[in-house]
Structure formats: C-alpha cells, structure tokens
Motif scaffolding. Structure first.
Motif, PDB file in Angstrom:
ATOM      1  N   MET A  34       0.843  -1.188   0.000  1.00 54.35           N
ATOM      2  CA  MET A  34       0.000   0.000   0.000  1.00 54.35           C
ATOM      3  C   MET A  34       0.883   1.245   0.000  1.00 54.35           C
ATOM      4  O   MET A  34       1.637   1.490   0.944  1.00 54.35           O
ATOM      5  N   PHE A  35       0.788   2.014  -1.083  1.00 56.95           N
ATOM      6  CA  PHE A  35       1.441   3.312  -1.155  1.00 56.95           C
ATOM      7  C   PHE A  35       0.412   4.377  -0.788  1.00 56.95           C
ATOM      8  O   PHE A  35      -0.717   4.355  -1.277  1.00 56.95           O
ATOM      9  N   TYR A  36       0.783   5.305   0.065  1.00 58.03           N
ATOM     10  CA  TYR A  36      -0.168   6.295   0.556  1.00 58.03           C
ATOM     11  C   TYR A  36       0.558   7.608   0.807  1.00 58.03           C
ATOM     12  O   TYR A  36       1.762   7.638   1.067  1.00 58.03           O
ATOM     13  N   ASN A  37      -0.189   8.703   0.706  1.00 59.66           N
ATOM     14  CA  ASN A  37       0.405   9.978   1.073  1.00 59.66           C
ATOM     15  C   ASN A  37      -0.173  10.454   2.392  1.00 59.66           C
ATOM     16  O   ASN A  37      -1.244  10.029   2.818  1.00 59.66           O
ATOM     17  N   ALA A  38       0.581  11.316   3.039  1.00 58.37           N
ATOM     18  CA  ALA A  38       0.209  11.799   4.367  1.00 58.37           C
ATOM     19  C   ALA A  38       0.849  13.160   4.592  1.00 58.37           C
ATOM     20  O   ALA A  38       1.765  13.562   3.875  1.00 58.37           O
ATOM     21  N   LYS A  39       0.353  13.871   5.604  1.00 58.72           N
ATOM     22  CA  LYS A  39       0.909  15.181   5.946  1.00 58.72           C
ATOM     23  C   LYS A  39       1.480  15.160   7.355  1.00 58.72           C
ATOM     24  O   LYS A  39       1.050  14.378   8.204  1.00 58.72           O
ATOM     25  N   GLU A  40       2.419  16.057   7.595  1.00 59.02           N
ATOM     26  CA  GLU A  40       3.162  16.000   8.857  1.00 59.02           C
ATOM     27  C   GLU A  40       2.498  16.785   9.979  1.00 59.02           C
ATOM     28  O   GLU A  40       2.852  16.611  11.146  1.00 59.02           O
ATOM     29  N   LYS A  41       1.524  17.665   9.642  1.00 63.01           N
ATOM     30  CA  LYS A  41       0.843  18.432  10.678  1.00 63.01           C
ATOM     31  C   LYS A  41      -0.558  18.771  10.198  1.00 63.01           C
ATOM     32  O   LYS A  41      -0.827  18.775   8.988  1.00 63.01           O
ATOM     33  N   PRO A  42      -1.476  19.087  11.104  1.00 61.59           N
ATOM     34  CA  PRO A  42      -2.863  19.290  10.698  1.00 61.59           C
ATOM     35  C   PRO A  42      -3.152  20.644  10.086  1.00 61.59           C
ATOM     36  O   PRO A  42      -4.147  20.798   9.371  1.00 61.59           O
ATOM     37  N   ASP A  43      -2.321  21.650  10.355  1.00 58.40           N
ATOM     38  CA  ASP A  43      -2.632  23.017   9.942  1.00 58.40           C
ATOM     39  C   ASP A  43      -1.768  23.453   8.763  1.00 58.40           C
ATOM     40  O   ASP A  43      -0.568  23.184   8.715  1.00 58.40           O
ATOM     41  N   TRP A  44      -2.404  24.164   7.827  1.00 58.28           N
ATOM     42  CA  TRP A  44      -1.696  24.698   6.657  1.00 58.28           C
ATOM     43  C   TRP A  44      -0.730  25.818   7.091  1.00 58.28           C
ATOM     44  O   TRP A  44      -1.042  26.587   7.972  1.00 58.28           O
ATOM     45  N   PRO A  45       0.484  25.878   6.474  1.00 53.76           N
ATOM     46  CA  PRO A  45       0.932  25.045   5.359  1.00 53.76           C
ATOM     47  C   PRO A  45       1.600  23.756   5.825  1.00 53.76           C
ATOM     48  O   PRO A  45       2.408  23.768   6.739  1.00 53.76           O
ATOM     49  N   TRP A  46       1.213  22.645   5.207  1.00 53.65           N
ATOM     50  CA  TRP A  46       1.817  21.362   5.529  1.00 53.65           C
ATOM     51  C   TRP A  46       2.522  20.795   4.298  1.00 53.65           C
ATOM     52  O   TRP A  46       2.406  21.309   3.199  1.00 53.65           O
TER      53      TRP A  46
END
Length: 355
Positions: A200-212
């Motif tokens: 499974m290849f997936y993308n994710a972000k490192e923090k909840p608030d923009w800019p991430w």
C-alpha cells in the motif's frame, strides 16, 4: 526487503536499465469537457465536487469509482460506461453513516479496489479474495472539507452489481501509529499485490494546519488488515525548487512490462498548481521522480487551469486513457465547490491519441 533507499529524485547510479519508452506513458490529447461534473443539486453526494477517479472493467462494462463532496464530507459512488467517455451514475456505495459513534460516520472516500493485475497493458479487473471484492478507503473525523486527520478503512462486497458494500468496524491504519511525516493524517492510497504480499502506497501530511507537506510512503500486509510501514518512509519526498516542492501525493502505480519498470502516476504540488508526475522504480522501494510534469496544468480558461492531478490510467484497445481531477476557477452557473475561492472540480480524461 531493503531498509535503505536513495532519495526519491536521485536515480541509483548502479541501475543500468534503460528508462521506459516515455511516449507509452503520456496522454497529450485532452478532452476539453469533463467526463463527470458535480451535480450542483443540494442534498446529493456530489453537489459541490467530484474527485479521485478509479476505473476498471467488470462484466463487460467500465466502472468508475469516484468520490463526491456535498459541503459536509466525502461519499463514494459508482458510474458506468461502455466507451470510457460517456458515464452514467449508478449510486452511492459508501455513504454517510447514521451511527455517530463510528470512526467513519462523516463519510468515506474510496481510494482503491484490489485488482487482478498491476500490468499497465492489461485491462484493470477486480480480484476476489475469500470470495469477496475489497476496497480500501479513508475517512475524516469532522464535518467539512477534509477536517481532521484521516485514517484508512477496509470494505468488502459480494454483490456482482458492486452496489452493496460492508465495512470493517475499525480502521486498519491510523496516523497515530506512523512517523512524524504522517502525524497530520493519511490520504489516498494505491493497493497492489507483489511477491506474495500486499503493498500500500499512501500519502500523508506532517501536521494538521496549513501550510503542511504531503509525501508518499509504503506499508506491507499479508492479510489486508495488519500493516507494517517501510522503515525508510517517506519513499517519495518533496524537493525544494521543483513542481513537487510541497506535495508528492495520490500514488497510482502500474507496471510497464515491456521495460520492467514500475511507474507511479502521482502528482506534485508547488503551492500554486497540482500537476501529474511520473516516478520510476525497479523494485517499488527506490524511486526516481522525473523532473518535468507529465500532466501539466492547463491554460487560462481550460478545465484544468488550476490543477491536473489525482490520476488513474487505463490502456484499452491500444489507447492510454488518463483520468484525472481537473480544477479551474468557478464561473457563474457552475456547480462549483464554495471552497478555494470558488472552484469547479470535475473529472477529466486525456488520451495517448486523438479520439
């Protein structure tokens, strides 16, 4: 499996394999009108936007799993076609739950269905495991546009009409179990079988608030339920000064059998435009992102003026059909999403030859 990988934008010097024929991977002829528009009808799953096409063939027809946004959250639906161009909506297959105690009651965004083959030259068809078709999806905890950190869930179907899906009660992967690069939440994934395991290849972000920052990682499983992350995640990373300086997202990985290369039809984002990218790998762990967008954003006034991203590719009768989410500023009368200053978010297609 290796615990070490080169940076995603650096080609391994020891790899002497010639690159694939890139002309086989490009679809330069864009259909000027979307193949699927939001409905603009209050109360429908797709009143404000449609997104994330996933196309396959089943019982002599083509189907498109896609998601719709209604101002409150995502829901997943099916459309059908005989020619890959004219699509008819069939109905919602993962809707909004009535049980507020469930982790996915806000809605569910279908990411990928398990396929028989990853070969780009083979028509995508669903694969049964234990007599069932399987889908992986992601869901957000709060109402609104992608509010809160999403987790991954699993759904299954025995219905050959593909309209009745059942969800496992708990998520199969959460951002709380991951590394710092994914602590803001998970996003869309690509699921495939290789060497006797699920990848499974997936993308994710490192923090909840923009800019991430969004980047792409890998996890493995033997049963679709318990996932082990790659120790060197993220495998496809952002790079300053490139068209993917903020996001490397929404993987769509197919195998180019003539060349022996794996190809990721993902997208990059530089803070202004999201554009399709190509990344190449021999082993699914070491990746090279090509320096130019493979699906650039469109010119002013075109349906993909702002973004051309979130791809799925199908080769049919010698033609490559590259489905993607197209975005442009809203105009009066558009069935448009009220976010992003007003935006028409539709599903479009480009092809390798004029139709």
């Amino acid at each position: 499996m290796s615990d070490v990988h080169p940076k995603s934008d650096v080609h391994p010097k020891s790899d002497v394999h010639p690159l694939p024929d890139l002309a086989r991977l490009h679809a330069p002829h864009r259909r000027p009108e979307p193949v699927l528009l939001p409905s603009g009808e209050p109360g429908r799953y797709d009143s404000e936007a449609v997104d994330c096409p996933f196309v396959f063939r089943h019982r002599d027809r083509f189907y498109m799993m896609h998601i719709g946004f209604d101002g409150r959250g995502y829901q997943t639906a099916l459309a059908a076609s005989d020619d890959l161009l004219a699509w008819t909506r069939l109905g919602v297959i993962l809707g909004r739950g009535t049980d507020d105690s469930r982790w996915d009651h806000v809605g569910a965004a279908g990411s990928w269905m398990l396929l028989e083959s990853s070969d780009l030259d083979e028509t995508p068809r669903l694969k049964k495991v234990d007599g069932r078709y399987w889908m992986i999806y992601h869901a957000y905890p709060d109402f609104g546009y992608e509010e809160g950190g999403a987790a991954m869930g699993l759904a299954w179907c025995e219905d050959e009409e593909l309209l009745e899906w059942h969800r496992l009660p708990e998520p199969v992967m959460t951002f709380g179990d991951g590394g710092e690069w994914e602590r803001g939440g998970l996003y869309k994934c690509c699921l495939l079988e290789h060497e006797g395991r699920y990848w499974m290849f997936y993308n994710a972000k490192e923090k909840p608030d923009w800019p991430w920052i969004e980047q792409t990682g890998l996890a493995w499983s033997d049963d679709l339920r318990v996932w082990q992350r790659h120790p060197a995640n993220p495998l496809l990373a952002v790079s300053e000064g490139t068209f993917y300086s903020r996001y490397v997202s929404d993987p769509c990985i197919r195998f180019d059998k003539p060349s022996g290369w794996w190809v990721n039809f993902g997208f990059g984002f530089d803070g202004e435009h999201a554009q399709g990218l190509l990344a190449l790998s021999r082993d699914l762990e070491s990746w090279r992102i090509l320096p130019e967008p493979s699906l650039p954003h469109g010119a002013p006034g075109e349906i993909d003026q702002t973004h051309a991203h979130k791809s799925f590719v199908v080769r049919w009768e010698g033609t490559l059909y590259h489905f993607y989410c197209a975005c442009r500023p809203a105009r009066p009368g558009d069935p448009a999403w009220s976010g992003a200053g007003g935006e028409l978010r539709s599903i479009a297609v480009a092809t390798s030859r004029p139709l």
